[in-house]
Design a protein around this motif. Structure first.
Motif, PDB file in Angstrom:
ATOM      1  N   SER A 115      -3.797  19.658 -37.330  1.00  0.00           N
ATOM      2  CA  SER A 115      -2.872  20.517 -36.577  1.00  0.00           C
ATOM      3  C   SER A 115      -2.046  21.377 -37.528  1.00  0.00           C
ATOM      4  O   SER A 115      -1.714  22.524 -37.200  1.00  0.00           O
ATOM      5  CB  SER A 115      -1.972  19.697 -35.644  1.00  0.00           C
ATOM      6  OG  SER A 115      -1.152  18.803 -36.352  1.00  0.00           O
ATOM      7  N   ASN A 118      -4.389  24.215 -38.449  1.00  0.00           N
ATOM      8  CA  ASN A 118      -4.522  25.149 -37.327  1.00  0.00           C
ATOM      9  C   ASN A 118      -3.272  26.024 -37.188  1.00  0.00           C
ATOM     10  O   ASN A 118      -3.386  27.218 -36.879  1.00  0.00           O
ATOM     11  CB  ASN A 118      -4.808  24.399 -36.026  1.00  0.00           C
ATOM     12  CG  ASN A 118      -6.238  23.908 -35.962  1.00  0.00           C
ATOM     13  OD1 ASN A 118      -7.151  24.525 -36.501  1.00  0.00           O
ATOM     14  ND2 ASN A 118      -6.441  22.780 -35.303  1.00  0.00           N
ATOM     15  N   GLU A 122      -3.273  30.140 -37.631  1.00  0.00           N
ATOM     16  CA  GLU A 122      -2.699  31.063 -36.650  1.00  0.00           C
ATOM     17  C   GLU A 122      -1.744  32.060 -37.322  1.00  0.00           C
ATOM     18  O   GLU A 122      -1.798  33.263 -37.051  1.00  0.00           O
ATOM     19  CB  GLU A 122      -1.963  30.266 -35.567  1.00  0.00           C
ATOM     20  CG  GLU A 122      -1.433  31.112 -34.439  1.00  0.00           C
ATOM     21  CD  GLU A 122      -0.765  30.268 -33.364  1.00  0.00           C
ATOM     22  OE1 GLU A 122       0.323  30.672 -32.903  1.00  0.00           O
ATOM     23  OE2 GLU A 122      -1.310  29.211 -32.985  1.00  0.00           O
ATOM     24  N   ARG A 165     -10.044  26.829 -43.005  1.00  0.00           N
ATOM     25  CA  ARG A 165     -11.065  26.465 -42.011  1.00  0.00           C
ATOM     26  C   ARG A 165     -12.109  25.524 -42.617  1.00  0.00           C
ATOM     27  O   ARG A 165     -12.599  24.609 -41.938  1.00  0.00           O
ATOM     28  CB  ARG A 165     -11.728  27.714 -41.458  1.00  0.00           C
ATOM     29  CG  ARG A 165     -10.836  28.488 -40.517  1.00  0.00           C
ATOM     30  CD  ARG A 165     -11.577  29.669 -39.910  1.00  0.00           C
ATOM     31  NE  ARG A 165     -10.733  30.357 -38.967  1.00  0.00           N
ATOM     32  CZ  ARG A 165     -10.290  31.601 -39.125  1.00  0.00           C
ATOM     33  NH1 ARG A 165     -10.653  32.314 -40.188  1.00  0.00           N
ATOM     34  NH2 ARG A 165      -9.521  32.151 -38.213  1.00  0.00           N
TER      35      ARG A 165
END
Length: 170
Positions: A115, A118, A122, A165
């Motif tokens: 998380s 991620n 973003e 990623r």
């Protein structure tokens, strides 16, 4: 006391600039670069907070990658601010919103490494989108210095996205 602050307040040298870029463009680009500077600080802070607090099997690679990233982002902030000054505008003098840049302390303890990644992805994507638009505007205005700086920044962020990623790929 008011006199001292008036004397010490930096002044824009905007009126005296003749570098082949019109005043309206320089003002608009300084605003865009200020947004990019804020995004850079946001990523610097988040990367540093996650560096300290990541746990689990991804600890080592994410700890090392976020350290590399927050160091590069901190250096980039200076480059971006100096370009704002070169365009004849003051770099943002306060980062009053900085407290909002960091994730909430209560949330950090709940975040998994994935998380955290991620969340960083973003923010990097948002920064890339803003930079790409500013780079296009710089190209159109013939502002090769800003376009070149933004190309360097885009290169960093796109590589950061790839690496982040890759860390969480299954």
């Amino acid at each position: 006391m008011a006199q001292a602050s008036a004397v010490l307040k930096p002044k824009s040298h905007d009126e005296n600039i003749n570098i082949g870029l019109d005043k309206a463009y320089r003002e608009t680009m300084a605003e865009s670069l200020s947004q990019i500077l804020a995004a850079t600080y946001r990523l610097t802070i988040k990367s540093h907070v996650y560096h300290w607090n990541v746990v689990g099997p991804l600890f080592k690679p994410l700890h090392e990658l976020t350290e590399e990233h927050y160091g590069a982002l901190f250096e980039a902030a200076d480059i971006i601010a100096e370009r704002i000054r070169a365009l004849g505008h003051l770099a943002p003098a306060t980062l009053g919103e900085a407290a909002g840049f960091a994730p909430k302390a209560a949330d950090v303890g709940k975040f998994t490494a994935i998380s955290m990644v991620n969340d960083l992805v973003e923010d990097h994507e948002h920064a890339v989108q803003t930079m790409r638009k500013a780079a296009e505007d710089a190209d159109e205005a013939g502002d090769v210095v800003t376009a070149d700086m933004l190309t360097d920044r885009l290169t960093f962020h796109e590589k950061a996205l790839w690496m982040l990623r890759a860390i969480i790929a299954e």
